[in-house]
Design an enzyme around this catalytic site. Structure first.
Site, PDB file in Angstrom:
ATOM      1  N   ASP A   1       0.867  -1.168   0.000  1.00  0.00           N
ATOM      2  CA  ASP A   1       0.000   0.000   0.000  1.00  0.00           C
ATOM      3  C   ASP A   1       0.910   1.227   0.000  1.00  0.00           C
ATOM      4  O   ASP A   1       1.780   1.359   0.850  1.00  0.00           O
ATOM      5  CB  ASP A   1      -0.890  -0.004   1.257  1.00  0.00           C
ATOM      6  CG  ASP A   1      -1.797   1.202   1.312  1.00  0.00           C
ATOM      7  OD1 ASP A   1      -2.601   1.381   0.378  1.00  0.00           O
ATOM      8  OD2 ASP A   1      -1.692   1.975   2.290  1.00  0.00           O
ATOM      9  N   LEU A   2       0.745   2.101  -0.985  1.00  0.00           N
ATOM     10  CA  LEU A   2       1.610   3.275  -1.081  1.00  0.00           C
ATOM     11  C   LEU A   2       1.154   4.331  -0.071  1.00  0.00           C
ATOM     12  O   LEU A   2       0.036   4.829  -0.162  1.00  0.00           O
ATOM     13  CB  LEU A   2       1.586   3.847  -2.492  1.00  0.00           C
ATOM     14  CG  LEU A   2       1.974   2.889  -3.615  1.00  0.00           C
ATOM     15  CD1 LEU A   2       1.946   3.613  -4.954  1.00  0.00           C
ATOM     16  CD2 LEU A   2       3.343   2.280  -3.377  1.00  0.00           C
TER      17      LEU A   2
ATOM     18  N   ASP B   1      -4.059   2.468  -4.793  1.00  0.00           N
ATOM     19  CA  ASP B   1      -2.623   2.324  -4.586  1.00  0.00           C
ATOM     20  C   ASP B   1      -2.290   1.005  -3.879  1.00  0.00           C
ATOM     21  O   ASP B   1      -1.277   0.895  -3.209  1.00  0.00           O
ATOM     22  CB  ASP B   1      -2.083   3.502  -3.781  1.00  0.00           C
ATOM     23  CG  ASP B   1      -2.727   3.602  -2.411  1.00  0.00           C
ATOM     24  OD1 ASP B   1      -3.719   2.889  -2.148  1.00  0.00           O
ATOM     25  OD2 ASP B   1      -2.247   4.391  -1.574  1.00  0.00           O
TER      26      ASP B   1
END
Length: 200
Positions: A154-155, A197
Protein backbone atom coordinates in the site's frame (compact mmCIF):
# COMPACT_ATOMS: atom_id res chain seq x y z
CA UNK A 1 7.50 -13.13 -30.56
CA UNK A 2 3.71 -13.14 -30.97
CA UNK A 3 3.71 -9.35 -30.92
CA UNK A 4 6.30 -9.29 -33.72
CA UNK A 5 4.16 -11.65 -35.80
CA UNK A 6 1.13 -9.41 -35.28
CA UNK A 7 3.12 -6.40 -36.56
CA UNK A 8 3.88 -8.12 -39.90
CA UNK A 9 2.12 -6.65 -42.92
CA UNK A 10 -0.89 -8.17 -44.67
CA UNK A 11 1.24 -8.71 -47.76
CA UNK A 12 3.70 -10.78 -45.71
CA UNK A 13 0.90 -12.95 -44.37
CA UNK A 14 -0.78 -13.36 -47.76
CA UNK A 15 2.53 -14.42 -49.35
CA UNK A 16 3.25 -16.77 -46.43
CA UNK A 17 -0.24 -18.23 -46.76
CA UNK A 18 0.17 -18.73 -50.50
CA UNK A 19 3.52 -20.47 -49.94
CA UNK A 20 1.83 -22.81 -47.44
CA UNK A 21 -0.96 -23.51 -49.92
CA UNK A 22 1.48 -24.40 -52.69
CA UNK A 23 3.38 -26.77 -50.38
CA UNK A 24 0.17 -28.43 -49.18
CA UNK A 25 -1.15 -28.66 -52.74
CA UNK A 26 2.04 -30.26 -54.04
CA UNK A 27 1.97 -32.78 -51.18
CA UNK A 28 -1.71 -33.43 -51.91
CA UNK A 29 -0.99 -34.05 -55.61
CA UNK A 30 2.06 -36.27 -54.96
CA UNK A 31 0.28 -38.52 -52.47
CA UNK A 32 -2.70 -39.06 -54.75
CA UNK A 33 -6.22 -39.72 -53.60
CA UNK A 34 -5.37 -42.16 -50.80
CA UNK A 35 -4.25 -39.56 -48.25
CA UNK A 36 -6.47 -36.63 -47.34
CA UNK A 37 -4.83 -33.25 -46.77
CA UNK A 38 -8.09 -31.42 -46.06
CA UNK A 39 -7.26 -30.32 -42.51
CA UNK A 40 -3.88 -28.93 -43.59
CA UNK A 41 -5.55 -26.37 -45.84
CA UNK A 42 -6.85 -24.75 -42.64
CA UNK A 43 -3.31 -23.88 -41.49
CA UNK A 44 -2.74 -20.96 -43.89
CA UNK A 45 -6.33 -19.81 -43.45
CA UNK A 46 -5.98 -19.64 -39.67
CA UNK A 47 -2.53 -17.99 -39.78
CA UNK A 48 -3.48 -15.31 -42.28
CA UNK A 49 -6.88 -14.56 -40.74
CA UNK A 50 -5.55 -14.43 -37.16
CA UNK A 51 -2.59 -12.18 -37.90
CA UNK A 52 -3.86 -10.17 -40.83
CA UNK A 53 -7.63 -10.02 -40.66
CA UNK A 54 -10.77 -11.18 -42.40
CA UNK A 55 -10.23 -9.87 -45.94
CA UNK A 56 -6.75 -11.42 -46.42
CA UNK A 57 -8.18 -14.58 -44.86
CA UNK A 58 -10.95 -14.66 -47.46
CA UNK A 59 -8.33 -14.38 -50.23
CA UNK A 60 -6.45 -17.33 -48.74
CA UNK A 61 -9.70 -19.29 -48.35
CA UNK A 62 -10.42 -18.89 -52.06
CA UNK A 63 -6.83 -19.88 -52.90
CA UNK A 64 -7.12 -23.01 -50.70
CA UNK A 65 -10.36 -24.07 -52.39
CA UNK A 66 -8.78 -23.50 -55.81
CA UNK A 67 -5.65 -25.47 -54.89
CA UNK A 68 -7.74 -28.32 -53.55
CA UNK A 69 -9.71 -28.34 -56.81
CA UNK A 70 -6.46 -28.43 -58.84
CA UNK A 71 -4.99 -31.14 -56.59
CA UNK A 72 -8.12 -33.28 -57.05
CA UNK A 73 -7.84 -32.95 -60.82
CA UNK A 74 -4.11 -33.62 -61.03
CA UNK A 75 -4.20 -36.48 -58.52
CA UNK A 76 -6.77 -38.26 -60.68
CA UNK A 77 -9.70 -38.11 -58.26
CA UNK A 78 -12.66 -39.54 -60.17
CA UNK A 79 -16.33 -38.91 -59.52
CA UNK A 80 -19.43 -40.59 -60.88
CA UNK A 81 -20.73 -37.22 -62.11
CA UNK A 82 -18.48 -34.36 -63.29
CA UNK A 83 -20.53 -31.79 -61.35
CA UNK A 84 -19.61 -33.44 -58.04
CA UNK A 85 -16.09 -32.00 -58.37
CA UNK A 86 -17.54 -28.47 -58.54
CA UNK A 87 -20.03 -29.15 -55.77
CA UNK A 88 -17.20 -30.33 -53.48
CA UNK A 89 -15.18 -27.22 -54.29
CA UNK A 90 -18.12 -24.96 -53.41
CA UNK A 91 -18.69 -26.83 -50.12
CA UNK A 92 -14.99 -26.60 -49.25
CA UNK A 93 -14.94 -22.91 -50.06
CA UNK A 94 -18.02 -22.39 -47.89
CA UNK A 95 -16.34 -24.16 -44.99
CA UNK A 96 -13.15 -22.15 -45.41
CA UNK A 97 -15.12 -18.89 -45.54
CA UNK A 98 -17.04 -19.87 -42.39
CA UNK A 99 -13.77 -20.50 -40.53
CA UNK A 100 -12.42 -17.18 -41.82
CA UNK A 101 -15.49 -15.31 -40.59
CA UNK A 102 -15.49 -16.96 -37.15
CA UNK A 103 -11.79 -16.43 -36.35
CA UNK A 104 -11.91 -12.62 -35.95
CA UNK A 105 -14.83 -13.02 -33.53
CA UNK A 106 -12.81 -15.54 -31.54
CA UNK A 107 -9.82 -13.19 -31.51
CA UNK A 108 -12.03 -10.32 -30.30
CA UNK A 109 -13.36 -12.51 -27.46
CA UNK A 110 -9.81 -13.39 -26.45
CA UNK A 111 -8.85 -9.73 -26.49
CA UNK A 112 -11.88 -8.76 -24.39
CA UNK A 113 -11.09 -11.54 -21.92
CA UNK A 114 -7.55 -10.19 -21.54
CA UNK A 115 -8.84 -6.64 -21.11
CA UNK A 116 -11.25 -7.77 -18.41
CA UNK A 117 -8.39 -9.36 -16.49
CA UNK A 118 -5.80 -6.58 -16.86
CA UNK A 119 -5.48 -3.28 -15.05
CA UNK A 120 -5.95 -0.58 -17.68
CA UNK A 121 -3.26 1.74 -16.26
CA UNK A 122 -0.38 -0.54 -15.31
CA UNK A 123 -0.98 -3.52 -17.60
CA UNK A 124 -0.67 -6.01 -14.73
CA UNK A 125 -3.37 -8.45 -13.59
CA UNK A 126 -6.34 -6.81 -11.91
CA UNK A 127 -8.09 -7.92 -8.72
CA UNK A 128 -10.27 -10.54 -10.44
CA UNK A 129 -7.36 -12.12 -12.30
CA UNK A 130 -5.21 -12.09 -9.17
CA UNK A 131 -7.77 -14.08 -7.20
CA UNK A 132 -8.00 -16.61 -10.06
CA UNK A 133 -4.21 -16.97 -10.01
CA UNK A 134 -4.14 -17.09 -6.21
CA UNK A 135 -6.70 -19.91 -6.14
CA UNK A 136 -4.59 -21.91 -8.59
CA UNK A 137 -1.51 -21.36 -6.42
CA UNK A 138 -3.37 -22.28 -3.24
CA UNK A 139 -4.57 -25.50 -4.86
CA UNK A 140 -1.02 -26.28 -6.02
CA UNK A 141 0.34 -25.46 -2.55
CA UNK A 142 -2.07 -27.85 -0.88
CA UNK A 143 -1.47 -30.58 -3.43
CA UNK A 144 2.33 -30.50 -3.22
CA UNK A 145 2.49 -29.33 0.41
CA UNK A 146 4.71 -26.33 -0.19
CA UNK A 147 4.32 -22.79 1.13
CA UNK A 148 3.38 -19.69 -0.83
CA UNK A 149 3.97 -16.05 0.03
CA UNK A 150 1.66 -13.12 -0.53
CA UNK A 151 2.89 -9.57 0.03
CA UNK A 152 0.51 -6.64 0.34
CA UNK A 153 1.76 -3.23 -0.83
CA UNK A 154 0.00 0.00 0.00
CA UNK A 155 1.61 3.27 -1.08
CA UNK A 156 1.71 5.66 1.87
CA UNK A 157 0.38 9.18 1.29
CA UNK A 158 -0.53 8.44 -2.32
CA UNK A 159 -3.60 10.66 -2.07
CA UNK A 160 -1.31 13.58 -1.27
CA UNK A 161 0.60 12.97 -4.52
CA UNK A 162 -2.64 13.13 -6.50
CA UNK A 163 -3.82 16.21 -4.62
CA UNK A 164 -0.54 18.10 -4.87
CA UNK A 165 0.75 17.13 -8.34
CA UNK A 166 -2.35 15.82 -10.11
CA UNK A 167 -3.62 12.45 -11.28
CA UNK A 168 -1.22 12.22 -14.24
CA UNK A 169 1.71 12.33 -11.84
CA UNK A 170 -0.05 9.82 -9.60
CA UNK A 171 -0.55 7.50 -12.58
CA UNK A 172 3.14 7.81 -13.49
CA UNK A 173 4.06 6.97 -9.90
CA UNK A 174 1.87 3.86 -9.93
CA UNK A 175 3.44 2.70 -13.19
CA UNK A 176 6.94 3.40 -11.84
CA UNK A 177 6.21 1.35 -8.70
CA UNK A 178 4.91 -1.53 -10.83
CA UNK A 179 7.97 -1.39 -13.11
CA UNK A 180 10.30 -1.40 -10.10
CA UNK A 181 8.54 -4.31 -8.41
CA UNK A 182 8.37 -6.30 -11.67
CA UNK A 183 12.12 -5.87 -12.13
CA UNK A 184 12.65 -7.63 -8.79
CA UNK A 185 10.24 -10.54 -9.36
CA UNK A 186 11.05 -14.03 -10.54
CA UNK A 187 9.35 -15.30 -13.69
CA UNK A 188 6.93 -17.33 -11.53
CA UNK A 189 5.95 -14.35 -9.36
CA UNK A 190 2.97 -12.08 -10.04
CA UNK A 191 2.12 -8.53 -9.09
CA UNK A 192 -1.49 -7.45 -9.33
CA UNK A 193 -3.32 -4.21 -8.65
CA UNK A 194 -6.21 -4.47 -6.23
CA UNK A 195 -7.28 -0.91 -6.91
CA UNK A 196 -6.07 2.59 -6.12
CA UNK A 197 -2.62 2.32 -4.59
CA UNK A 198 -2.96 -1.27 -3.35
CA UNK A 199 -1.00 -4.14 -4.85
CA UNK A 200 -0.50 -7.83 -4.12
Amino acid sequence: MLKQLEKSSSLFWILTGLAFIVCIGVADILTGTELAFSVFYLIPIVLVTWFSGRNPGLIISAACAAMWFIADNLAGQSYSLPLIRYWNTIVRLGFFVLVTLLLPALKALESEKNLARTDYLTGIPNRRHFFELAQTELDRSQRYNHPITIAYIDLDSFKAVNDQWGHKTGDKLLCAVVDRVKSQLRSTDVIARLGGDEFL
